[in-house]
Write an enzyme that holds these catalytic residues in place. Structure first.
Site, short mmCIF file in Angstrom:
data_model
loop_
_atom_site.label_atom_id
_atom_site.label_comp_id
_atom_site.label_asym_id
_atom_site.label_seq_id
_atom_site.Cartn_x
_atom_site.Cartn_y
_atom_site.Cartn_z
N ARG A 160 -12.00 -16.57 66.47
CA ARG A 160 -11.10 -17.12 65.46
C ARG A 160 -10.39 -15.99 64.72
NH1 ARG A 160 -16.20 -19.59 65.01
NH2 ARG A 160 -16.22 -21.82 65.50
N LYS A 184 -18.80 -19.01 61.74
CA LYS A 184 -19.02 -20.05 60.73
C LYS A 184 -20.51 -20.16 60.42
CE LYS A 184 -14.98 -22.95 61.61
NZ LYS A 184 -14.51 -24.30 61.97
N HIS A 254 -4.77 -19.49 67.01
CA HIS A 254 -5.67 -20.46 67.63
C HIS A 254 -5.19 -20.82 69.03
CE1 HIS A 254 -9.32 -22.14 66.04
NE2 HIS A 254 -9.12 -23.27 66.67
N ARG A 257 -6.97 -18.66 71.29
CA ARG A 257 -8.37 -19.12 71.42
C ARG A 257 -8.43 -20.29 72.42
NH1 ARG A 257 -13.41 -19.34 68.74
NH2 ARG A 257 -14.19 -21.41 68.18
N HIS A 280 -19.11 -22.36 69.04
CA HIS A 280 -19.13 -23.78 68.69
C HIS A 280 -20.56 -24.24 68.45
CE1 HIS A 280 -15.07 -24.63 70.91
NE2 HIS A 280 -14.88 -24.27 69.67
N TYR A 289 -11.83 -28.60 75.98
CA TYR A 289 -11.10 -27.72 76.89
C TYR A 289 -11.23 -28.16 78.34
CZ TYR A 289 -10.84 -24.91 72.72
OH TYR A 289 -10.60 -24.50 71.44
#
Length: 308
Positions: A160, A184, A254, A257, A280, A289
């Site tokens: 990210r 995150k 993004h 990404r 993730h 994806y």
């Protein structure tokens, strides 16, 4: 609190307690906590308009009226879905904390998000993008070298933009060709990258001294004034490079990404590995994806097969 209308104590205190729980107990970022605050404040202010002074005054009808007002305000379905999810998390927490006995959000219908597929670059477009940045960097301008390096690293790793600008020099191991990323929830992961990205980063480290100031610290990527590169600057850099291609709707970091994930799956990488690389928490997010790859395959089939 940033509310226009002050909330009564019986609503304000639970909200503040939940925000503390997110920040301290769940390790959520300041940006995420602010987003929750805005989403929940909209519901609590709507409930206050209906006469609620405490959480126990909020029932399913209250929440449905709030959701109806949000819909009348023409908010996007993705926004409504996100706000509904925030309310569910808040109410579930309130039940666990003993503030309410029954969760009124359990029967609240959530608007379905539109399943728009992300725009990604084809491999030829990606090559043109990175070759163009490499050519601009060949003139030796340190900002151009930086822009090439950050684009190469974004595509090579799929990290990210927030993770990219947070990198320090020591986070990149150029010998092992890996980068240590803080994602995150303060979760750390190590992501590999290839020789082209390593070459670009080496070139950038050689040019970095031209931008260094007393504010630079250990930041890997620097802005024009020598401080740590900001997310906005990084986005503007990638946006400009993507627009220069002239044949893609993809925009922002993004997109790189998305592109990295799609190309990995197209090349045969397994879903779990891509999930780990992207950081993730849920495999369902990574599965998006696979749909992108199928759509790309379908498009190629329709164009090429004589009996399509």
């Amino acid at each position: 609190m940033t509310d226009v209308t002050p909330l009564p104590l019986g609503l304000r205190e639970p909200l503040e307690g939940f925000l503390r729980h997110l920040a301290l107990g769940r390790g959520r970022s300041e940006h995420t906590v602010r987003a929750y605050e805005g989403d929940l404040a909209s519901m609590l202010q709507s409930a206050q308009r209906d006469g609620a002074l405490e959480l126990v005054d909020i029932d399913l009808a209250t929440l449905r009226r709030w959701l109806g007002r949000q819909s009348e305000a023409k908010l996007a379905r993705a926004t409504l879905a996100r706000r509904t999810a925030a309310v569910r998390s808040f109410m579930a927490w309130a039940v666990r904390e003993g503030m309410i006995e029954v969760d009124p959000s359990l029967r609240l219908a959530s608007p379905k998000r539109q399943s728009a597929l992300p725009d990604v670059l084809h491999q030829e477009q990606t090559r043109r993008l990175l070759d163009g940045l490499a050519q601009a960097a060949g003139h030796g301008d340190p900002v151009a070298v930086r822009d090439w390096a950050l684009a190469e690293l974004l595509y090579a790793t799929g990290i990210r933009v927030s993770e990219l600008v947070g990198l320090d020099i020591d986070d990149a191991d150029l010998h092992a060709r890996t980068v240590r990323v803080l994602g995150k929830g303060n979760k750390q992961r190590t992501v590999p990258f290839g020789a082209p990205a390593a070459n670009a980063v080496v070139r950038w480290l050689g040019a970095r001294s031209a931008l260094v100031t007393q504010d630079s610290g250990s930041a890997l990527f620097l802005g024009r004034r020598g401080g740590r590169l900001g997310q906005r600057q990084a986005r503007e850099t990638v946006d400009a490079a993507l627009k220069s291609l002239g044949d893609t709707a993809a925009s922002g970091p993004h997109a790189l990404r998305h592109t990295a994930a799609t190309h990995l799956l197209d090349g045969g990488a397994d879903l779990r590995s891509v999930q780990e690389l992207l950081g993730h928490s849920s495999l369902a997010t990574t599965q998006l994806y696979t749909h992108v790859s199928v759509e790309r395959l379908r498009s190629s089939y329709l164009q090429a097969h004589p009996r399509a």
